[in-house]
Write an enzyme that holds these catalytic residues in place. Structure first.
Site, PDB file in Angstrom:
ATOM      1  N   ASP A   1      53.560  68.738  28.601  1.00  0.00           N
ATOM      2  CA  ASP A   1      52.493  68.901  27.614  1.00  0.00           C
ATOM      3  C   ASP A   1      52.825  68.231  26.291  1.00  0.00           C
ATOM      4  O   ASP A   1      53.963  67.802  26.051  1.00  0.00           O
ATOM      5  CB  ASP A   1      52.184  70.394  27.407  1.00  0.00           C
ATOM      6  CG  ASP A   1      53.434  71.248  27.201  1.00  0.00           C
ATOM      7  OD1 ASP A   1      54.508  70.681  26.974  1.00  0.00           O
ATOM      8  OD2 ASP A   1      53.324  72.481  27.267  1.00  0.00           O
TER       9      ASP A   1
ATOM     10  N   ASN B   1      52.787  85.252  26.649  1.00  0.00           N
ATOM     11  CA  ASN B   1      51.543  85.671  27.307  1.00  0.00           C
ATOM     12  C   ASN B   1      51.454  85.166  28.755  1.00  0.00           C
ATOM     13  O   ASN B   1      50.394  85.211  29.364  1.00  0.00           O
ATOM     14  CB  ASN B   1      50.325  85.208  26.497  1.00  0.00           C
ATOM     15  CG  ASN B   1      50.213  83.680  26.416  1.00  0.00           C
ATOM     16  OD1 ASN B   1      51.012  82.961  27.013  1.00  0.00           O
ATOM     17  ND2 ASN B   1      49.219  83.200  25.689  1.00  0.00           N
TER      18      ASN B   1
ATOM     19  N   HIS C   1      51.959  82.033  29.774  1.00  0.00           N
ATOM     20  CA  HIS C   1      51.513  80.646  29.987  1.00  0.00           C
ATOM     21  C   HIS C   1      52.665  79.776  30.508  1.00  0.00           C
ATOM     22  O   HIS C   1      53.837  80.040  30.254  1.00  0.00           O
ATOM     23  CB  HIS C   1      50.850  80.047  28.743  1.00  0.00           C
ATOM     24  CG  HIS C   1      51.747  79.647  27.616  1.00  0.00           C
ATOM     25  ND1 HIS C   1      51.430  79.902  26.304  1.00  0.00           N
ATOM     26  CD2 HIS C   1      52.924  78.994  27.579  1.00  0.00           C
ATOM     27  CE1 HIS C   1      52.379  79.412  25.527  1.00  0.00           C
ATOM     28  NE2 HIS C   1      53.309  78.859  26.275  1.00  0.00           N
TER      29      HIS C   1
ATOM     30  N   GLU D   1      46.977  78.486  29.299  1.00  0.00           N
ATOM     31  CA  GLU D   1      46.851  79.818  28.732  1.00  0.00           C
ATOM     32  C   GLU D   1      46.188  80.765  29.735  1.00  0.00           C
ATOM     33  O   GLU D   1      45.593  80.311  30.723  1.00  0.00           O
ATOM     34  CB  GLU D   1      45.990  79.733  27.459  1.00  0.00           C
ATOM     35  CG  GLU D   1      46.576  78.853  26.364  1.00  0.00           C
ATOM     36  CD  GLU D   1      47.733  79.506  25.605  1.00  0.00           C
ATOM     37  OE1 GLU D   1      48.449  80.336  26.188  1.00  0.00           O
ATOM     38  OE2 GLU D   1      47.920  79.159  24.429  1.00  0.00           O
TER      39      GLU D   1
HETATM   40  C1  GLP Z   1      55.402  76.235  24.428  1.00  0.00           C
HETATM   41  C2  GLP Z   1      55.452  75.230  25.571  1.00  0.00           C
HETATM   42  C3  GLP Z   1      55.857  75.876  26.872  1.00  0.00           C
HETATM   43  C4  GLP Z   1      57.084  76.743  26.665  1.00  0.00           C
HETATM   44  C5  GLP Z   1      56.754  77.830  25.670  1.00  0.00           C
HETATM   45  C6  GLP Z   1      57.903  78.794  25.432  1.00  0.00           C
HETATM   46  O1  GLP Z   1      54.214  76.911  24.339  1.00  0.00           O
HETATM   47  N1  GLP Z   1      54.196  74.593  25.762  1.00  0.00           N
HETATM   48  O2  GLP Z   1      56.112  74.871  27.837  1.00  0.00           O
HETATM   49  O3  GLP Z   1      57.485  77.306  27.886  1.00  0.00           O
HETATM   50  O4  GLP Z   1      56.443  77.191  24.437  1.00  0.00           O
HETATM   51  O5  GLP Z   1      58.761  78.287  24.462  1.00  0.00           O
HETATM   52  P1  GLP Z   1      60.178  78.902  24.133  1.00  0.00           P
HETATM   53  O6  GLP Z   1      61.078  78.449  25.219  1.00  0.00           O
HETATM   54  O7  GLP Z   1      60.552  78.286  22.798  1.00  0.00           O
HETATM   55  O8  GLP Z   1      60.020  80.368  24.072  1.00  0.00           O
END
Ligand code: GLP
Length: 252
Positions: A67, A139, A141, A146
């Site tokens: 992404d 959440n 995702h 989402e």
């Molecule tokens: C973002 C990314 C996800 C990732 C999530 C969790 O939203 N788009 O791919 O898994 O953050 O991030 P973190 O690992 O910093 O908790």
């Protein structure tokens, strides 16, 4: 589903790196799906260490990132392209032409849609993703899919939820600066990968991890779609695993 409850961040990084390395050895041109966020950083550090100390070779590796924020230039401090360059690509021998991150600079909606179709086509043309690395949002995702995302979705533009924008605001100077839209591989794109490894750490993720592994398959928790995948491995720390009913079973 395979579940690994690791005792330390280093053990998590090593177990996940073992899966990545095994896949790299299995293919002449391994195709890796990669994720951003703070959780995979120790994995990337371990891969860089193996490259430097053990000659792990990325020269024929092809990568596709999950992404990117819409409206973020590759050199923007919080762009996912920059994150990947700084956390991994600049430290290994990958051919820069072989690392793909969705283009966050396209402003026109139709052009974004064309880009998303092209991204899917590139993945398909190369023969699909061998191993997809994932984090998970609080959440549930995955990527930026989402809650409510179609379980068959492909790469497309998504609106970020207020919760995700709040969670990610720590990387920006204010909540207002957090983008509202992102381009993300779909849940269908992720399910098409031949193998998936999802990493999660901390109490903040334990409810999402429990819903993903033990809840119903539902778009309410996008990561629960991984229950439909043949080769999905969750690599968790003790906090992230703490709400699992079967936590003891996973340890045996
Ligand atoms: C973002 C990314 C996800 C990732 C999530 C969790 O939203 N788009 O791919 O898994 O953050 O991030 P973190 O690992 O910093 O908790």
């Amino acid at each position: 589903m395979f579940v690994i409850v690791a005792r330390s961040e280093q053990e998590m990084a090593e177990r996940a790196a073992d899966l990545v390395e095994a896949e790299m050895q299995r293919h002449v041109s391994p195709v890796l799906g990669l994720a951003t966020g703070s959780t995979p950083i120790p994995l990337y550090e371990e891969l860089i260490r193996r490259h430097r100390e053990q000659g792990l070779d990325f020269s024929t590796c092809i990568t596709f990132n999950l992404d990117e924020y819409v409206g973020s230039a590759p050199d923007h401090a919080e762009s996912y392209r920059r994150f990947m360059n700084e956390q991994l690509f600049d430290h290994i021998n990958i051919n820069p032409k072989n690392s793909h991150v969705p283009d966050g600079t396209i402003a026109d909606l139709e052009a974004i849609e064309r880009f998303c179709e092209e991204y899917e086509k590139r993945i398909a043309d190369i023969g699909g993703i061998d191993l997809q690395v994932l984090g998970i949002g609080a959440n549930g995702h995955i990527g930026f899919n989402e809650p409510g995302s179609s379980l068959g979705s492909l790469t497309r533009i998504k609106t970020l939820t207020a919760k995700t924008r709040e969670d990610n605001a720590r990387f920006f100077s204010s909540l207002d600066e957090v983008p509202r839209y992102a381009i993300t591989m779909g849940i269908g794109t992720i399910l098409n990968a031949r193998k998936v490894v999802l990493l999660a750490t901390g109490k903040g993720k334990c409810a999402a991890v429990a819903a993903a592994l033990e809840g119903p398959v539902s778009s309410a928790c996008p990561a629960s779609a991984l229950q439909l995948h043949r080769y999905a491995t969750f690599v968790l720390d003790e906090d992230a695993a703490s709400q699992l009913t079967l936590e003891g079973y996973h340890r045996t």
